[in-house]
Enzyme design. Structure first.
Site, PDB file in Angstrom:
ATOM      1  N   LEU A 140      26.759  30.404  46.070  1.00 49.97           N
ATOM      2  CA  LEU A 140      25.535  30.816  46.955  1.00 49.97           C
ATOM      3  C   LEU A 140      24.608  29.738  46.752  1.00 49.97           C
ATOM      4  O   LEU A 140      23.628  29.848  46.474  1.00 49.97           O
ATOM      5  CB  LEU A 140      25.029  32.108  46.437  1.00 49.97           C
ATOM      6  CG  LEU A 140      24.734  32.990  47.487  1.00 49.97           C
ATOM      7  CD1 LEU A 140      24.297  34.462  46.886  1.00 49.97           C
ATOM      8  CD2 LEU A 140      23.105  32.354  48.120  1.00 49.97           C
ATOM      9  N   ALA A 141      24.716  28.600  47.775  1.00 50.48           N
ATOM     10  CA  ALA A 141      23.814  27.623  47.490  1.00 50.48           C
ATOM     11  C   ALA A 141      23.939  26.629  48.730  1.00 50.48           C
ATOM     12  O   ALA A 141      24.672  26.071  48.924  1.00 50.48           O
ATOM     13  CB  ALA A 141      24.023  26.826  46.171  1.00 50.48           C
ATOM     14  N   GLU A 142      22.821  26.845  49.663  1.00 52.31           N
ATOM     15  CA  GLU A 142      22.707  26.227  51.012  1.00 52.31           C
ATOM     16  C   GLU A 142      22.901  24.633  50.706  1.00 52.31           C
ATOM     17  O   GLU A 142      23.550  23.927  51.486  1.00 52.31           O
ATOM     18  CB  GLU A 142      21.846  26.810  51.853  1.00 52.31           C
ATOM     19  CG  GLU A 142      22.080  28.258  52.361  1.00 52.31           C
ATOM     20  CD  GLU A 142      21.491  29.169  51.239  1.00 52.31           C
ATOM     21  OE1 GLU A 142      21.129  28.770  50.190  1.00 52.31           O
ATOM     22  OE2 GLU A 142      21.794  30.282  51.315  1.00 52.31           O
ATOM     23  N   HIS A 172      16.238  37.195  58.821  1.00 55.89           N
ATOM     24  CA  HIS A 172      17.474  37.365  59.634  1.00 55.89           C
ATOM     25  C   HIS A 172      17.455  37.263  61.081  1.00 55.89           C
ATOM     26  O   HIS A 172      18.447  37.614  61.759  1.00 55.89           O
ATOM     27  CB  HIS A 172      18.101  38.557  59.266  1.00 55.89           C
ATOM     28  CG  HIS A 172      18.748  38.731  57.617  1.00 55.89           C
ATOM     29  ND1 HIS A 172      17.750  38.801  56.730  1.00 55.89           N
ATOM     30  CD2 HIS A 172      19.791  38.968  57.359  1.00 55.89           C
ATOM     31  CE1 HIS A 172      18.524  38.886  55.429  1.00 55.89           C
ATOM     32  NE2 HIS A 172      19.793  38.870  56.026  1.00 55.89           N
ATOM     33  N   GLN A 179      24.586  31.696  56.390  1.00 51.83           N
ATOM     34  CA  GLN A 179      24.800  32.876  57.080  1.00 51.83           C
ATOM     35  C   GLN A 179      23.754  33.353  57.865  1.00 51.83           C
ATOM     36  O   GLN A 179      24.260  34.205  58.920  1.00 51.83           O
ATOM     37  CB  GLN A 179      24.746  33.632  55.722  1.00 51.83           C
ATOM     38  CG  GLN A 179      25.322  34.795  55.802  1.00 51.83           C
ATOM     39  CD  GLN A 179      25.908  35.657  54.437  1.00 51.83           C
ATOM     40  OE1 GLN A 179      25.209  35.991  53.648  1.00 51.83           O
ATOM     41  NE2 GLN A 179      27.104  35.568  54.153  1.00 51.83           N
ATOM     42  N   PHE A 180      22.615  32.971  57.773  1.00 48.08           N
ATOM     43  CA  PHE A 180      21.552  33.560  58.578  1.00 48.08           C
ATOM     44  C   PHE A 180      20.371  32.184  58.678  1.00 48.08           C
ATOM     45  O   PHE A 180      20.297  31.716  57.709  1.00 48.08           O
ATOM     46  CB  PHE A 180      20.811  34.741  58.140  1.00 48.08           C
ATOM     47  CG  PHE A 180      21.707  36.033  58.566  1.00 48.08           C
ATOM     48  CD1 PHE A 180      21.238  36.699  59.760  1.00 48.08           C
ATOM     49  CD2 PHE A 180      22.328  36.486  57.208  1.00 48.08           C
ATOM     50  CE1 PHE A 180      22.252  37.879  59.643  1.00 48.08           C
ATOM     51  CE2 PHE A 180      23.020  37.597  57.377  1.00 48.08           C
ATOM     52  CZ  PHE A 180      23.050  38.160  58.675  1.00 48.08           C
ATOM     53  N   ASP A 181      19.798  32.301  60.003  1.00 48.58           N
ATOM     54  CA  ASP A 181      18.706  31.261  60.315  1.00 48.58           C
ATOM     55  C   ASP A 181      17.739  30.902  59.180  1.00 48.58           C
ATOM     56  O   ASP A 181      17.370  29.930  58.699  1.00 48.58           O
ATOM     57  CB  ASP A 181      17.990  31.804  61.607  1.00 48.58           C
ATOM     58  CG  ASP A 181      18.064  33.124  61.701  1.00 48.58           C
ATOM     59  OD1 ASP A 181      17.496  34.005  60.970  1.00 48.58           O
ATOM     60  OD2 ASP A 181      18.457  33.733  62.619  1.00 48.58           O
ATOM     61  N   GLY A 182      17.538  32.181  58.539  1.00 48.98           N
ATOM     62  CA  GLY A 182      16.331  32.248  57.674  1.00 48.98           C
ATOM     63  C   GLY A 182      16.681  31.506  56.400  1.00 48.98           C
ATOM     64  O   GLY A 182      15.678  31.331  55.402  1.00 48.98           O
ATOM     65  N   PHE A 183      18.028  31.388  56.156  1.00 46.10           N
ATOM     66  CA  PHE A 183      18.337  30.750  54.846  1.00 46.10           C
ATOM     67  C   PHE A 183      18.875  29.505  54.862  1.00 46.10           C
ATOM     68  O   PHE A 183      19.409  29.003  53.952  1.00 46.10           O
ATOM     69  CB  PHE A 183      19.483  31.948  54.419  1.00 46.10           C
ATOM     70  CG  PHE A 183      19.123  33.418  54.181  1.00 46.10           C
ATOM     71  CD1 PHE A 183      18.042  33.477  53.496  1.00 46.10           C
ATOM     72  CD2 PHE A 183      19.895  34.194  54.702  1.00 46.10           C
ATOM     73  CE1 PHE A 183      17.557  34.859  53.448  1.00 46.10           C
ATOM     74  CE2 PHE A 183      19.622  35.548  54.353  1.00 46.10           C
ATOM     75  CZ  PHE A 183      18.381  35.838  53.616  1.00 46.10           C
TER      76      PHE A 183
END
Lengths: 376, 355
Positions: B76-78, B147, B100-104
């Site tokens: 779990l590490a963009e 999200h 996974q989502f824009d804000g991430f």
């Protein structure tokens, strides 16, 4: 911890076995010595209340009252056990599943649901409760927690010589977060600055669908070894053991002896969120194994074995839980939709020309609908 | 043998139709599958994209069919996801990563803007980094904080990145394959609120294009081109991703008031196909840009500036923008007040027609 994987139960600090029998631990038993039957009943009550609230929130989501819910089901001992040692000067940085910790910090639990109903992003005053807002960006708050802890130290709140006045930060995150750069940087910053902070990792074994084995080859607590930080692995479903290790760790941090990382091995008994379907990635056998290790049942068995869970107490907690459910339902349904102009509130602390221009435009635009209503 | 005998003397059976009805999510899934079939160097990486098939199920079934070496559940590490993808791409792999989502996406912002966008330039073209970053983006689904965001302009402002956003299942299917074939890094913004919209998808055309010599460059050119989604003569509505459907709805309603609206689906935000945009605006004399991202400093600002530079004397009215406000994305109870709506687009149409 040599040679074991991130889900191993080997070597976990444990003071209750999963049938609720007390077991010995040379280092940590003394931190649970002062716990009276009253204290243990209090833990049990808080865990029951957290679960009652949590289950009600899940139902409300199913009924369409909430956009989403993030259950804490199964993690009550990790949360109540750790939060039970916190006191006023301490400051909490939660992730977003710490409803039990919120309870212990005096948050009126239904208030949490304002966020999950989409009314506002942060529903409580963090300073009043010494409990920061939930952070959905995985691990981002771990660095804020370290900075806050450093500032507490500068302000004389750590190792002052008056232990009762000292405080420290406790920062909660999950197994998935330990892979984030921010969390690794937080460990480094905390270590080199000797920050008064306890990192409390709830290893609930899943980052949505991914097993902790996708995040680490070794126990997560070993991450702290790499930065020279004290660390301990505890059975996260044993409220007494969690209380004991957290009491030790917070004392360590408050005294100025430096940061600690606690890894509490627990199990996310529910889905990641109400949008998730765990049947896609885990087995019923796995779920059954952990249902046997339900943290509430364990403490309940222990209290019963001591003859310290009288029927009238059980009844009173049941009534409180029922009331919690009712109050939660009623609160959620009673909240009016917040006014639309809130979109423009608090973007800046001082007026900002662009926001004000857009607010003015929006108010005029909205008024045209009111005019149209009048004209009709 | 029986089959052979019975087919003798009959007309050759028709080739099976290459047209299927798919949702946008299924179309992107099919496009990923086709790209993986075409090129063994294509690998997928992201959080929960394996057995779960991604939180929107866009990678559903691919882990089962292509195995865990090509469909990788990452830590779990963009930043780690994008950073390692860059290294893989330097050895000729074609990583397609899911945020996974824009804000991430922001933990990866450093890797995207300082490394991914610049390696080709810094190496005098010796290093190519053909990484595709898929981002479910934009709002309207009642989601919680982080999200529902539209961060495309932040990346469009970064030279070296191509930014595209499909609006239809056909484009989802075609453009994901074109993006993968492109030698440049591509941010592929998928309008999550449209994932379940169905449409017809012809699976043959892009395959022919990409199998041909110079297929990649043709594909890059095509995904960079705008599409006239609905012709008209009075006003040009410019949209991409989630707002294309809104623009088309607006055109239908405006037509009832006698206003002929041309809808252009930009498809690409970097580059923007100004040939198509200017040809339309020079005919209509009026342009409105509709996007979910905040209007301030957004894609619409760039488009309005270019139109005023290149078509000023054709304009009958100022170029207007309809989009999000200069506020964080609000709680979901307010998202439909924040987002561009039919009423707000029609208001803008009325305003430009009043000139």
């Amino acid at each position: 911890m040599a040679g074991i994987g991130p889900l191993s139960e080997e070597g976990l600090v444990r003071l209750l076995n999963y049938k609720g029998k007390r077991v010995k631990n040379a280092k940590f038993a003394s931190y649970a010595e002062d716990l009276t039957p009253d204290d243990l009943r209090g833990f049990w009550r808080d865990m029951m209340l957290t679960r009652a609230f949590d289950n009600e929130a899940t139902s409300l989501q199913r009924q369409g009252e909430l956009g989403l819910w993030v259950a804490s089901l199964g993690q009550e001992a990790a949360q109540i056990g750790s939060a039970s040692v916190l006191r006023d000067p301490d400051y909490v940085f939660p992730s977003y599943r710490e409803h039990g910790v919120a309870l212990k910090r005096g948050i009126d639990l239904p208030e949490i649901l304002r966020t999950f109903r989409g009314h506002q992003h942060g529903a409580w005053d963090p300073a009043a409760h010494r409990f920061h807002l939930y952070t959905l960006v995985i691990g981002a708050h771990s660095l804020h927690a370290v900075g806050y802890a450093q500032a507490m130290d500068w302000d004389g709140l750590v190792g002052s010589g008056k232990p009762e006045a000292d405080g420290a930060v406790i920062c909660y995150f999950g197994d998935g977060a330990t892979s984030q750069g921010d969390v690794n940087e937080a460990l480094i910053f905390a270590s080199v600055n000797n920050a008064p902070i306890v990192f409390f990792v709830q290893n609930n074994q899943f980052a949505i669908s991914e097993s902790t084995t996708r995040q680490s080859k070794v126990p997560l607590a070993q991450r702290a070894d790499g930065v020279g930080m004290e660390n301990v692995r505890v059975d996260g479903n044993d409220a007494i053991a969690v209380h004991a290790v957290t009491a030790w760790a917070m004392e360590h941090a408050r005294s100025g002896a430096g940061p600690v990382m606690i890894e509490a091995l627990t199990y996310r008994m529910g889905a990641h969120t109400t949008s998730d379907d765990p049947t896609k990635y885990r087995t019923k056998a796995d779920e059954d194994y952990w249902r046997e290790r339900d943290p509430i049942a364990r403490l309940e068995a222990h209290l019963n074995s001591l003859g310290e869970l009288p029927e009238d107490f059980v009844d009173s907690v049941a009534a409180e839980c029922k009331e919690m459910g009712k109050r939660t339902r009623e609160a959620v349904r009673s909240w009016p939709k917040p006014p639309k102009h809130l979109i423009f509130e608090h973007v800046y602390a001082e007026p900002h020309a662009r926001v004000e221009a857009e607010r003015t435009w929006f108010e005029r635009y909205e008024a045209t609908f009111a005019d149209a209503e009048v004209a009709r | 043998m029986t089959a052979t005998v019975s087919s003798q003397g009959e007309a050759a059976p028709e080739a099976p139709s290459t047209v299927r009805t798919l949702t946008l999510a299924a179309a992107i899934n099919a496009g990923l599958r086709a790209a993986m079939d075409r090129d063994p160097k294509v690998v997928l990486m992201g959080e929960d994209i394996g057995p779960l098939g991604g939180v929107f199920r866009v990678t559903d079934g691919l882990h089962k069919d292509f195995g865990e070496r090509r469909v990788i559940d990452t830590p779990l590490a963009e930043s780690g996801i994008v950073g390692t993808a860059i290294g893989m791409s330097m050895r000729g792999y074609r990583p397609v990563v899911e945020i996974q989502f824009d804000g991430f996406i922001f933990p990866a912002y450093d890797q995207i803007t300082t490394s991914l966008a610049k390696l080709h330039y810094r190496s005098q073209g010796r290093i190519t980094v053909p990484v595709v970053i898929r981002v479910p983006f934009a709002g309207g689904i009642g989601a919680i904080e982080h999200h529902s965001e539209s961060p495309e302009a932040l990346f469009a402002h970064t030279p070296g990145l191509r930014i595209v956003a499909p609006a239809t299942p056909q484009d989802g299917f075609d453009m994901i394959q074109q993006a993968i074939a492109s030698p440049d890094p591509v941010l592929f913004f998928e309008p999550k609120a449209r994932y379940w919209d169905k449409g017809e998808v012809d699976t043959a055309r892009v395959a022919t294009q990409l199998d041909a010599d110079a297929g990649a460059s043709q594909g890059t050119a095509e995904m960079g081109s705008a599409r006239v989604a609905s012709p008209g003569s009075d006003v040009t509505l410019l949209a991409y991703g989630p707002t294309v459907r809104l623009a088309l709805q607006s055109a239908v309603v405006a037509a009832k008031d006698g206003v002929s609206v041309e809808v252009i689906d930009l498809r690409s935000i970097s580059p923007i196909d100004f040939d198509t945009v200017l040809a339309s605006v020079k005919r209509t004399g009026r342009a409105i840009v509709v996007h979910e991202a905040p209007v301030a400093f957004g894609t619409g600002a760039e488009i309005a500036a270019r139109i005023s530079e290149l078509a000023f004397f054709h304009l009958e009215a100022p170029v207007l923008r309809v989009g999000g406000f200069h506020t964080p994305y609000p709680g979901s109870t307010h998202e439909h007040d924040y987002l561009p709506s039919l009423d707000r687009v029609l208001d803008a149409v009325d305003a430009v027609m009043a000139h």
